[in-house]
Scaffold this motif. Structure first.
Motif, mmCIF file in Angstrom:
data_model
loop_
_atom_site.group_PDB
_atom_site.id
_atom_site.type_symbol
_atom_site.label_atom_id
_atom_site.label_comp_id
_atom_site.label_asym_id
_atom_site.label_seq_id
_atom_site.Cartn_x
_atom_site.Cartn_y
_atom_site.Cartn_z
ATOM 1 N N TRP A 229 -23.382 -56.987 -4.359
ATOM 2 C CA TRP A 229 -23.184 -55.632 -3.842
ATOM 3 C C TRP A 229 -24.501 -54.869 -3.635
ATOM 4 N N ASP A 230 -25.550 -55.230 -4.345
ATOM 5 C CA ASP A 230 -26.867 -54.640 -4.047
ATOM 6 C C ASP A 230 -27.261 -54.939 -2.603
ATOM 7 N N LYS A 231 -27.053 -56.175 -2.184
ATOM 8 C CA LYS A 231 -27.425 -56.575 -0.822
ATOM 9 C C LYS A 231 -26.471 -55.964 0.203
ATOM 10 N N ILE A 232 -25.189 -55.911 -0.134
ATOM 11 C CA ILE A 232 -24.225 -55.280 0.767
ATOM 12 C C ILE A 232 -24.583 -53.814 0.983
ATOM 13 N N THR A 233 -24.900 -53.123 -0.094
ATOM 14 C CA THR A 233 -25.195 -51.690 -0.002
ATOM 15 C C THR A 233 -26.470 -51.444 0.783
ATOM 16 N N LYS A 234 -27.458 -52.291 0.617
ATOM 17 C CA LYS A 234 -28.697 -52.156 1.390
ATOM 18 C C LYS A 234 -28.390 -52.266 2.878
ATOM 19 N N PHE A 235 -27.590 -53.258 3.242
ATOM 20 C CA PHE A 235 -27.212 -53.439 4.646
ATOM 21 C C PHE A 235 -26.420 -52.232 5.142
ATOM 22 N N ALA A 236 -25.455 -51.770 4.341
ATOM 23 C CA ALA A 236 -24.600 -50.658 4.750
ATOM 24 C C ALA A 236 -25.400 -49.378 4.951
ATOM 25 N N VAL A 237 -26.281 -49.088 4.049
ATOM 26 C CA VAL A 237 -27.098 -47.864 4.158
ATOM 27 C C VAL A 237 -28.004 -47.919 5.384
ATOM 28 N N GLU A 238 -28.578 -49.087 5.627
ATOM 29 C CA GLU A 238 -29.445 -49.235 6.810
ATOM 30 C C GLU A 238 -28.659 -49.028 8.103
#
Length: 387
Positions: A229-238
């Protein structure tokens, strides 16, 4: 993998039901008082009263007017419907009333452990339920929503969350459509979705590109979840600038496509399929990663009062013609045996359009969602929404 995960086993059960009935027949003190006041006047006026009415708290678009009218005409019982748009909303309202004020609610099958932790549900007397009227595979899915040897969940409607788009503004086809299409450069500022499930879609998209391990691993341990979810959230925020709107219920999805300039979205099946049947330029379709799949059921809050009316409702809802009516009116899928024989041609066409090719083989049921997972997921969701 040689060993099947719980979600794979559940997927097989749901797939069997969908394939066997692929014509849509297969088709949540002072603290209490303060919370009740925050929820609105309905708590004071209606929730704690007992009458000949059947008090149901259910998803906003699950009880269409023709169904309610036929139920009253046949049984004399009036349905009092309190709508909601998410499992979290349902959980919070029942916690506020300590399980009182409603006779039936409609939690999703993956939320059993959260309800068990709360102790707010009663159980069904299966001697009063004609199980032959319900598809066996759907009963099997609901059976996992039980504890202390008592059944807590009966299937009501099943459906999916996948991709929907304006056919006059975007062209694609089955096998190419992906959750990743939401993030195409040309879709910037034209996308809608529900935050937490849109993020799950990102996880499954990135799994498909090899950038993340299987998304189901996030449900195994907190360590694995945070890594994924750290990686998912990074993608989502970008990609937050891609979002035109977030939705919370059926009306939000319809308004997004018809009024707010949305071109593509991750949505439930019901709202866009209703638009499709009305001849609007909107199509709902399973992506190549597979449609998220769920079964919303019936559950009895611990404080339910109108017990006889509960079983009248179950009996009525599981009639084949009523299962067909629900599918025709809502765009979701019936769990009633024989409901496929009562579908309109428009409903059959909509189902075939939504699940072409091998789409039914790729249905992806939401894994069981423990409380710890939901709490941490909400933290990541809030980061995305606030970005």
């Amino acid at each position: 993998m040689t060993k099947k995960t719980k979600s794979q086993i559940s997927a097989e059960e749901t797939m069997k039901a969908a394939k066997a009935h692929s014509r849509r027949g297969v088709l949540k003190s002072a603290v209490l008082l303060g919370s009740a006041a925050a929820l609105g006047p309905w708590v004071v006026q209606d929730a704690f009263s007992s009458s000949g009415d059947l008090n149901i708290m259910m998803w906003s678009d699950y009880l269409p007017k023709p169904f309610r009218e036929k139920f009253k005409a046949e049984t004399g019982i009036n349905i009092k419907h309190t709508p909601y748009g998410s499992n979290e909303e349902l959980l919070n309202k029942l916690k506020a009333t300590k399980g009182r004020g409603f006779d039936l609610i409609s939690p999703t099958n993956d939320r059993g452990s959260q309800w068990q932790d709360l102790g707010l549900l009663g159980s069904f007397d299966m001697n009063k339920v004609d199980t032959s009227a319900i598809l066996p595979s759907m009963l099997g899915i609901s059976a996992k929503f039980s504890w202390d040897g008592k059944p807590r969940h009966l299937p009501f409607l099943w459906g999916t969350e996948a991709m929907a788009y304006r056919t006059d503004k975007y062209t694609t086809e089955y096998g190419q459509l992906s959750y990743g299409d939401l993030w195409l450069p040309e879709m910037k500022g034209k996308v809608m979705g529900r935050p937490h499930s849109m993020m799950a879609g990102i996880g499954r998209y990135l799994e498909g590109t090899g950038e993340l391990p299987p998304f189901t691993e996030a449900y195994e341990t907190e360590e694995k979840m945070r890594m994924i979810w750290d990686k998912i959230t990074k993608f989502a925020v970008e990609h937050k600038p891609w979002i035109k709107q977030f939705w919370n219920d059926a009306d939000g999805q319809i308004n997004g496509f018809m009024q707010n300039g949305v071109v593509i979205g991750q949505t439930w099946d019901g709202p866009p399929l209703r638009l499709f049947k009305e001849g609007k330029p909107v199509r709902f379709m399973a992506p190549k990663e597979g449609a998220f799949t769920w079964v919303d059921g019936l559950a009895v809050p611990a404080g339910a009062r109108n017990v006889d009316a509960i079983y009248e409702f179950i009996k009525f809802a599981n009639k084949p013609e009523m299962g067909g009516l629900l599918a025709n009116e809502t765009g979701y899928n019936s769990v009633s045996t024989g409901a496929a024989d009562h579908l309109t041609e428009e409903s059959k066409k909509a189902f075939a359009s939504a699940y072409p090719g091998d789409a039914l083989d790729k249905l992806w049921p939401w894994p069981a969602t423990p409380s710890w997972y939901a709490e941490i997921r909400n933290q990541y969701r809030d980061k995305f929404v606030a970005a």
